[in-house]
Design a protein around this motif. Structure first.
Motif, PDB file in Angstrom:
ATOM      1  N   VAL A 310     101.517  66.003  67.317  1.00 44.07           N
ATOM      2  CA  VAL A 310     101.570  64.589  67.725  1.00 44.07           C
ATOM      3  C   VAL A 310     102.398  64.468  69.000  1.00 44.07           C
ATOM      4  O   VAL A 310     101.996  63.821  69.970  1.00 44.07           O
ATOM      5  N   ILE A 311     103.540  65.122  69.010  1.00 48.67           N
ATOM      6  CA  ILE A 311     104.420  65.032  70.187  1.00 48.67           C
ATOM      7  C   ILE A 311     103.731  65.637  71.408  1.00 48.67           C
ATOM      8  O   ILE A 311     103.800  65.110  72.511  1.00 48.67           O
ATOM      9  N   ASP A 312     103.007  66.730  71.183  1.00 50.86           N
ATOM     10  CA  ASP A 312     102.323  67.394  72.273  1.00 50.86           C
ATOM     11  C   ASP A 312     101.162  66.539  72.813  1.00 50.86           C
ATOM     12  O   ASP A 312     100.955  66.452  74.025  1.00 50.86           O
ATOM     13  N   LEU A 313     100.429  65.907  71.899  1.00 53.06           N
ATOM     14  CA  LEU A 313      99.303  65.068  72.335  1.00 53.06           C
ATOM     15  C   LEU A 313      99.789  63.793  73.017  1.00 53.06           C
ATOM     16  O   LEU A 313      99.087  63.217  73.835  1.00 53.06           O
ATOM     17  N   ALA A 314     100.980  63.354  72.654  1.00 53.57           N
ATOM     18  CA  ALA A 314     101.606  62.153  73.231  1.00 53.57           C
ATOM     19  C   ALA A 314     100.679  60.940  73.267  1.00 53.57           C
ATOM     20  O   ALA A 314     100.451  60.357  74.326  1.00 53.57           O
ATOM     21  N   PRO A 315     100.096  60.558  72.124  1.00 54.67           N
ATOM     22  CA  PRO A 315      99.214  59.376  72.160  1.00 54.67           C
ATOM     23  C   PRO A 315      99.988  58.131  72.585  1.00 54.67           C
ATOM     24  O   PRO A 315     101.171  58.004  72.257  1.00 54.67           O
ATOM     25  N   ARG A 316      99.304  57.252  73.307  1.00 52.62           N
ATOM     26  CA  ARG A 316      99.979  56.026  73.726  1.00 52.62           C
ATOM     27  C   ARG A 316     100.252  55.144  72.497  1.00 52.62           C
ATOM     28  O   ARG A 316     101.279  54.516  72.388  1.00 52.62           O
TER      29      ARG A 316
END
Ligand SMILES: C[S@@+](CC[C@H](N)C(=O)[O-])C[C@H]1O[C@@H](n2cnc3c(N)ncnc32)[C@H](O)[C@@H]1O
Length: 365
Positions: A310-316
């Motif tokens: 999740v942190i890596d994908l950094a969704p808005r």
């Protein structure tokens, strides 16, 4: 064992009342905070004890008559003795407390709890167990079965299916899932009206004209399908291949469903972007952080790998649907350096039980 007189101070997760004897917590089922009770200690540990209610000496104004003859023995319901308004207040408070205590969130943007229009007769499926001619649910805190003829929190159609099963001459030992409708045999939400309210809440939260949605733990696509109009592209992930099969059945071009473990697949997507022109899409998602991610995990919450992904994908926008406030709180604590929690809405998917459903929405900040 000993009998003690207690004042119930609080209701713990799982629904038991908590009293104290010289500071030590004593858990007593079927009590309400503020009540004076006498209870028999049945299990004593160093840190806490478990007791059975013997008598309510001074009862709460929120105490009501349970509707089910099995209440108090059956392991399903914990709150039939509590007025519905007060059940809602307990659940709301437990969500806030978990987010403050476990999640270490200072200001929790709590919204009102969404109640269930049906307080009884709402369950659209149940799983009963059969053993040696007994058909029913497990007793509270036990693996012994209690024979059940009717379950008042279940819909009429489910109770008819139960009556049909019970009328069969020889029911083999095993587990039987009885449903209100003969639909897909995959995960589906249990309370139709509250599930629809949850889906509508999500639709209201998501802005239109978004590039990409990843729906992790998507089941048969209950949320994904409702959000299709708002996205150019959607990706659902679930390891239940029957659920993924159902999601793919009427899928449009913009829908991709991956049958796999979220632990692995979310990390893969964060490495590749998961899209045809992987690198450029990934860069675009990174640069404007325009990804929306939904996670609706089982009660254990997100694994460390998933939190990393999740942190890596950094969704808005991150929308987290949880059926277990303590694991939600743990996960939000891990994510709070990167995310601002915008709102937390509890929903009462399971009236009369101690179960709580929560939607939390967060933005990358
Ligand atoms: C709470 S349900 C949510 C289903 C869906 N969002 C819905 O509303 O119908 C959890 C789902 O997660 C799936 N699941 C649980 N652990 C998983 C994992 N590690 N990887 C992929 N799917 C998983 C289950 O198959 C189930 O469909």
């Amino acid at each position: 064992m000993r009998v003690v007189d207690l004042e119930i101070e609080d209701i713990a997760f799982g629904g038991k009342g908590v009293g104290r004897e010289q500071g030590k917590a004593i858990f007593v089922p079927y009590t309400i905070e503020g009540e004076l009770v006498s209870a028999e200690i049945v299990r004593e540990k160093k840190q806490f004890a478990e007791a059975e209610l013997i008598e309510v000496k001074q009862s709460s104004p929120d105490r009501v008559e349970p509707q089910c003859p099995y209440f108090g023995r059956c392991g399903g319901c914990a709150y039939q003795h509590i007025s519905y308004e007060h059940q809602l207040a307990i659940k709301w408070r437990q969500v806030r407390d978990a987010l403050q205590r476990i999640g270490k969130l200072k200001d929790v943007p709590m919204r009102s709890i969404i109640p269930s229009p049906r307080q009884y007769a709402y369950r659209n499926r149940i799983t009963v167990h059969a053993q040696d001619g007994v058909i029913g649910f497990f007793r509270r805190d036990s693996h012994r079965l209690i024979d059940i003829e009717q379950c008042p929190i279940s819909r009429d159609e489910v109770n008819l299916a139960l009556a049909d099963l019970r009328a069969e001459p020889h029911v083999r030992d095993g587990h039987y899932t009885l449903r209100a409708s003969v639909g897909a045999r995959v995960f589906s939400q249990t309370n139709d009206e509250v599930a629809n309210a949850l889906r509508d809440l999500m639709v209201d939260l998501v802005l239109p004209n978004q590039p990409l949605l990843i729906d992790a733990y998507c089941g048969a696509g209950f949320f994904t399908k409702a959000l299709l109009d708002k996205f150019e592209r959607v990706i659902g992930i679930d390891w239940d291949k029957f659920a993924i099969g159902a999601a793919r059945e009427n899928a449009t071009e913009k829908e991709t469903y991956i049958a796999g473990d979220v632990d692995v697949e979310l990390a893969n997507l964060s490495r590749s972007g998961g899209l045809q022109s992987a690198e450029s899409d990934k860069q675009r998602l990174r640069s404007d952080r325009s990804l929306t991610l939904i996670v609706d995990p089982p009660a254990i919450g997100l694994s460390e790998n998933v939190r990393k992904a999740v942190i890596d994908l950094a969704p808005r926008t991150l929308i987290y649907v949880s059926c277990n406030p303590p694991t939600l709180a743990r996960d939000l604590r891990e994510l709070q350096d990167k995310y601002v929690i915008d709102l937390v809405t509890p929903l009462d998917m399971f009236p009369q039980t101690a179960e709580i459903e929560v939607l939390a929405s967060a933005s990358y900040g």
